[in-house]
Design a protein around this motif. Structure first.
Motif, PDB file in Angstrom:
ATOM      1  N   ALA A 162      -2.238  22.708  60.463  1.00  0.00           N
ATOM      2  CA  ALA A 162      -1.320  23.641  61.120  1.00  0.00           C
ATOM      3  C   ALA A 162      -1.310  24.991  60.403  1.00  0.00           C
ATOM      4  O   ALA A 162      -1.402  26.049  61.046  1.00  0.00           O
ATOM      5  CB  ALA A 162       0.085  23.047  61.150  1.00  0.00           C
ATOM      6  N   SER A 163      -1.199  24.972  59.085  1.00  0.00           N
ATOM      7  CA  SER A 163      -1.146  26.222  58.336  1.00  0.00           C
ATOM      8  C   SER A 163      -2.437  27.020  58.483  1.00  0.00           C
ATOM      9  O   SER A 163      -2.411  28.249  58.621  1.00  0.00           O
ATOM     10  CB  SER A 163      -0.883  25.928  56.856  1.00  0.00           C
ATOM     11  N   ALA A 164      -3.567  26.328  58.490  1.00  0.00           N
ATOM     12  CA  ALA A 164      -4.853  27.011  58.625  1.00  0.00           C
ATOM     13  C   ALA A 164      -5.004  27.705  59.970  1.00  0.00           C
ATOM     14  O   ALA A 164      -5.769  28.677  60.089  1.00  0.00           O
ATOM     15  CB  ALA A 164      -5.996  26.018  58.424  1.00  0.00           C
ATOM     16  N   HIS A 165      -4.266  27.222  60.974  1.00  0.00           N
ATOM     17  CA  HIS A 165      -4.350  27.812  62.315  1.00  0.00           C
ATOM     18  C   HIS A 165      -3.167  28.724  62.619  1.00  0.00           C
ATOM     19  O   HIS A 165      -2.938  29.073  63.781  1.00  0.00           O
ATOM     20  CB  HIS A 165      -4.465  26.706  63.366  1.00  0.00           C
ATOM     21  N   GLY A 166      -2.416  29.088  61.590  1.00  0.00           N
ATOM     22  CA  GLY A 166      -1.381  30.089  61.774  1.00  0.00           C
ATOM     23  C   GLY A 166      -0.026  29.563  62.194  1.00  0.00           C
ATOM     24  O   GLY A 166       0.845  30.343  62.603  1.00  0.00           O
ATOM     25  N   TYR A 167       0.193  28.264  62.077  1.00  0.00           N
ATOM     26  CA  TYR A 167       1.470  27.681  62.488  1.00  0.00           C
ATOM     27  C   TYR A 167       2.417  27.589  61.294  1.00  0.00           C
ATOM     28  O   TYR A 167       2.016  27.194  60.193  1.00  0.00           O
ATOM     29  CB  TYR A 167       1.263  26.287  63.090  1.00  0.00           C
ATOM     30  N   ALA A 168       3.666  27.924  61.526  1.00  0.00           N
ATOM     31  CA  ALA A 168       4.706  27.828  60.502  1.00  0.00           C
ATOM     32  C   ALA A 168       5.589  26.622  60.791  1.00  0.00           C
ATOM     33  O   ALA A 168       5.839  26.278  61.954  1.00  0.00           O
ATOM     34  CB  ALA A 168       5.551  29.097  60.483  1.00  0.00           C
ATOM     35  N   LEU A 169       6.055  25.976  59.734  1.00  0.00           N
ATOM     36  CA  LEU A 169       6.973  24.858  59.896  1.00  0.00           C
ATOM     37  C   LEU A 169       8.331  25.398  60.337  1.00  0.00           C
ATOM     38  O   LEU A 169       9.004  26.107  59.593  1.00  0.00           O
ATOM     39  CB  LEU A 169       7.107  24.083  58.586  1.00  0.00           C
ATOM     40  N   ALA A 170       8.736  25.045  61.560  1.00  0.00           N
ATOM     41  CA  ALA A 170       9.956  25.603  62.139  1.00  0.00           C
ATOM     42  C   ALA A 170      11.153  24.671  62.039  1.00  0.00           C
ATOM     43  O   ALA A 170      12.301  25.128  62.002  1.00  0.00           O
ATOM     44  CB  ALA A 170       9.712  25.962  63.609  1.00  0.00           C
ATOM     45  N   GLN A 171      10.894  23.365  61.984  1.00  0.00           N
ATOM     46  CA  GLN A 171      11.998  22.406  61.910  1.00  0.00           C
ATOM     47  C   GLN A 171      11.439  21.041  61.518  1.00  0.00           C
ATOM     48  O   GLN A 171      10.290  20.717  61.819  1.00  0.00           O
ATOM     49  CB  GLN A 171      12.731  22.292  63.253  1.00  0.00           C
ATOM     50  N   LEU A 172      12.273  20.256  60.833  1.00  0.00           N
ATOM     51  CA  LEU A 172      11.963  18.859  60.569  1.00  0.00           C
ATOM     52  C   LEU A 172      13.007  17.990  61.253  1.00  0.00           C
ATOM     53  O   LEU A 172      14.208  18.290  61.200  1.00  0.00           O
ATOM     54  CB  LEU A 172      11.960  18.570  59.059  1.00  0.00           C
ATOM     55  N   GLU A 173      12.553  16.929  61.888  1.00  0.00           N
ATOM     56  CA  GLU A 173      13.452  15.951  62.470  1.00  0.00           C
ATOM     57  C   GLU A 173      13.253  14.618  61.765  1.00  0.00           C
ATOM     58  O   GLU A 173      12.126  14.223  61.457  1.00  0.00           O
ATOM     59  CB  GLU A 173      13.201  15.782  63.974  1.00  0.00           C
ATOM     60  N   ARG A 174      14.364  13.948  61.503  1.00  0.00           N
ATOM     61  CA  ARG A 174      14.275  12.611  60.938  1.00  0.00           C
ATOM     62  C   ARG A 174      14.038  11.598  62.060  1.00  0.00           C
ATOM     63  O   ARG A 174      14.730  11.609  63.076  1.00  0.00           O
ATOM     64  CB  ARG A 174      15.565  12.249  60.201  1.00  0.00           C
ATOM     65  N   VAL A 175      13.074  10.741  61.846  1.00  0.00           N
ATOM     66  CA  VAL A 175      12.849   9.602  62.739  1.00  0.00           C
ATOM     67  C   VAL A 175      13.564   8.415  62.111  1.00  0.00           C
ATOM     68  O   VAL A 175      13.313   8.069  60.951  1.00  0.00           O
ATOM     69  CB  VAL A 175      11.346   9.297  62.897  1.00  0.00           C
ATOM     70  N   LEU A 352       9.341  11.373  59.435  1.00  0.00           N
ATOM     71  CA  LEU A 352       9.701  12.728  59.834  1.00  0.00           C
ATOM     72  C   LEU A 352       8.837  13.168  61.003  1.00  0.00           C
ATOM     73  O   LEU A 352       7.679  12.766  61.115  1.00  0.00           O
ATOM     74  CB  LEU A 352       9.486  13.716  58.673  1.00  0.00           C
ATOM     75  N   GLU A 353       9.414  13.978  61.849  1.00  0.00           N
ATOM     76  CA  GLU A 353       8.633  14.700  62.851  1.00  0.00           C
ATOM     77  C   GLU A 353       8.692  16.178  62.491  1.00  0.00           C
ATOM     78  O   GLU A 353       9.780  16.741  62.350  1.00  0.00           O
ATOM     79  CB  GLU A 353       9.190  14.490  64.261  1.00  0.00           C
ATOM     80  N   ALA A 354       7.525  16.759  62.286  1.00  0.00           N
ATOM     81  CA  ALA A 354       7.445  18.182  61.964  1.00  0.00           C
ATOM     82  C   ALA A 354       7.216  18.980  63.232  1.00  0.00           C
ATOM     83  O   ALA A 354       6.425  18.585  64.095  1.00  0.00           O
ATOM     84  CB  ALA A 354       6.315  18.449  60.972  1.00  0.00           C
ATOM     85  N   ILE A 355       7.917  20.097  63.354  1.00  0.00           N
ATOM     86  CA  ILE A 355       7.774  20.986  64.501  1.00  0.00           C
ATOM     87  C   ILE A 355       7.231  22.309  63.996  1.00  0.00           C
ATOM     88  O   ILE A 355       7.803  22.941  63.101  1.00  0.00           O
ATOM     89  CB  ILE A 355       9.118  21.181  65.237  1.00  0.00           C
ATOM     90  N   TRP A 356       6.117  22.705  64.574  1.00  0.00           N
ATOM     91  CA  TRP A 356       5.382  23.897  64.146  1.00  0.00           C
ATOM     92  C   TRP A 356       5.387  24.920  65.261  1.00  0.00           C
ATOM     93  O   TRP A 356       5.393  24.570  66.441  1.00  0.00           O
ATOM     94  CB  TRP A 356       3.944  23.533  63.810  1.00  0.00           C
ATOM     95  N   GLN A 357       5.343  26.192  64.897  1.00  0.00           N
ATOM     96  CA  GLN A 357       5.330  27.233  65.938  1.00  0.00           C
ATOM     97  C   GLN A 357       4.394  28.373  65.557  1.00  0.00           C
ATOM     98  O   GLN A 357       4.316  28.766  64.386  1.00  0.00           O
ATOM     99  CB  GLN A 357       6.733  27.774  66.197  1.00  0.00           C
ATOM    100  N   ARG A 358       3.718  28.889  66.571  1.00  0.00           N
ATOM    101  CA  ARG A 358       2.856  30.048  66.382  1.00  0.00           C
ATOM    102  C   ARG A 358       2.940  30.939  67.619  1.00  0.00           C
ATOM    103  O   ARG A 358       2.929  30.453  68.739  1.00  0.00           O
ATOM    104  CB  ARG A 358       1.397  29.619  66.184  1.00  0.00           C
ATOM    105  N   ASP A 359       3.037  32.242  67.403  1.00  0.00           N
ATOM    106  CA  ASP A 359       2.960  33.189  68.516  1.00  0.00           C
ATOM    107  C   ASP A 359       1.508  33.333  68.941  1.00  0.00           C
ATOM    108  O   ASP A 359       0.613  33.507  68.099  1.00  0.00           O
ATOM    109  CB  ASP A 359       3.519  34.543  68.084  1.00  0.00           C
ATOM    110  N   VAL A 360       1.280  33.256  70.253  1.00  0.00           N
ATOM    111  CA  VAL A 360      -0.096  33.312  70.761  1.00  0.00           C
ATOM    112  C   VAL A 360      -0.283  34.440  71.765  1.00  0.00           C
ATOM    113  O   VAL A 360      -1.379  34.599  72.319  1.00  0.00           O
ATOM    114  CB  VAL A 360      -0.495  31.979  71.413  1.00  0.00           C
ATOM    115  N   ALA A 361       0.768  35.206  72.031  1.00  0.00           N
ATOM    116  CA  ALA A 361       0.664  36.267  73.039  1.00  0.00           C
ATOM    117  C   ALA A 361      -0.340  37.333  72.609  1.00  0.00           C
ATOM    118  O   ALA A 361      -0.494  37.609  71.414  1.00  0.00           O
ATOM    119  CB  ALA A 361       2.026  36.879  73.270  1.00  0.00           C
TER     120      ALA A 361
END
Length: 361
Positions: A162-175, A352-361
């Motif tokens: 994820a980091s290599a493709h420009g995604y930032a860790l936006a939130q963690l959810e507990r499973v 954990l479930e990791a949620i990643w986000q990247r702007d692609v516009a």
């Protein structure tokens, strides 16, 4: 490695020649979940996938597959709100362990991001699962979301991808996981106490299976619309979800068509409004359930309604489906109140479930 990537057609019915690629995607999902978790409890059957894809008036879905000859080695699942104001596409992506580190995931990710651009969306929100057995928390460098106390080891393979493709860790959810057997008597006692307490404050519990009562469907839609607005978001862009009675019925049809039973418990006000609700999903022919949405509307918080509706639904589950011995749920790491309720009920973290986000516009 060069693979062929294309969107998987949605068949009219399963078990037909036109359904082979779609069914292959579902089968791959089971293999990917077993490789990651050691079980397939979070995999969707072909019927469940088809139920969602065919009930798509409000929320659209697509599957992308990466094919090495006749073998499906990678898949991506995309979902997005059809509302014109929506800004994101949600993404899950998985590659067979035997085909990793060959560039296939990167090719499929690029195709998914292009789909988001073609839809005019600004960001891709991706999800990755991390069992506690993976060692997602350790002594090395850690990644932290904007909110919450949890962390994910930077050494985890998905984090590096994820980091290599420009995604930032936006939130963690507990499973979290709840073992149900042996708890029914305690749940009943606590439910009786909670019911008496909230009844004195003007609330009653209404429960239903699969289809919400016609006299409550509009109030239920209004409460479900708050789910996207009121939940902790961390650094995730969450699109608003317009809900009305027709969307509720479509949601119910998607579950029914996929063989999933819905158990819903709601706290109802004296004037017929829904102050809070929770939903259990019971996939066909499985021995577990998912506790999905749980919400208490802001104006009604502080009255014990979250615990009330969860207890009501867990009692119904144990009474009507005793073979369902496990319940899974997901909560934002920063959602301390809901996590406290789940801990009191007996849920324990399993990943954990990791949620990643990247702007692609």
């Amino acid at each position: 490695m060069t693979v062929e990537i294309h969107e998987v057609p949605v068949p009219a019915a399963l078990g037909t020649p036109e359904a082979r690629q779609f069914e292959a995607c579902a089968a791959l999902g089971f293999r990917l979940e077993r490789a990651n978790w050691g079980h397939d409890h979070f995999a969707e059957s072909a019927a469940e996938l088809l139920g969602r894809h065919r009930n798509d008036t409000h929320r659209a879905h697509a599957l992308l597959g990466a094919w090495d000859g006749d073998v499906l080695v990678d898949r991506a699942g995309l979902g997005w709100e059809r509302d014109a104001a929506a800004a994101t596409v949600e993404l899950t992506l998985g590659v067979l362990p035997s085909h990793r580190r060959r560039g296939i995931g990167s090719q499929l990710l690029a195709a998914a991001e292009q789909t988001a651009r073609d839809l005019g969306r600004e960001a891709v929100v991706g999800y990755s699962d991390h069992p506690d057995s993976e060692g997602g928390e350790g002594d090395g460098p850690m990644l932290h979301a904007p909110d919450g106390d949890g962390g994910l080891a930077a050494s985890v393979a998905t984090a590096g991808f994820a980091s290599a493709h420009g995604y930032a860790l936006a939130q963690l959810e507990r499973v979290s996981r709840l073992t149900v057997p042996g708890r029914l008597a305690g749940f009943r006692r606590e439910l009786d106490e909670q019911t008496a307490r909230v009844h004195a404050r003007g609330y009653r519990v209404e429960s239903w299976t699969d289809r919400s009562p016609s006299e409550l469907v509009d109030a239920y839609a209004a409460a479900r619309e708050r789910m996207a607005l009121d939940v902790p978001a961390g650094g995730v862009t969450i699109d608003e979800e317009p809900w009305d009675a027709s969307r509720v019925r479509e949601h119910e049809s998607a579950a029914f068509d996929g063989g999933t039973t819905l158990l819903v418990a709601a706290a109802v006000t004296a004037d017929g409004g829904i102050a809070g609700y929770t939903e259990l999903e019971l996939p066909s022919e499985r021995e577990f359930a998912y506790q999905s949405d749980t919400l208490v509307v802001g104006a009604h918080r502080g009255n014990g309604l979250g615990m009330l509706v969860k207890l009501a639904n867990l009692v119904r589950l144990a009474e009507t489906s005793p073979e369902r011995s496990v319940v899974y749920t997901w909560n934002a790491d920063e959602n301390e109140h809901m996590l406290a309720i789940n801990l009191a009920l007996g849920f324990r973290r399993c990943g954990l479930e990791a949620i990643w986000q990247r702007d692609v516009a």
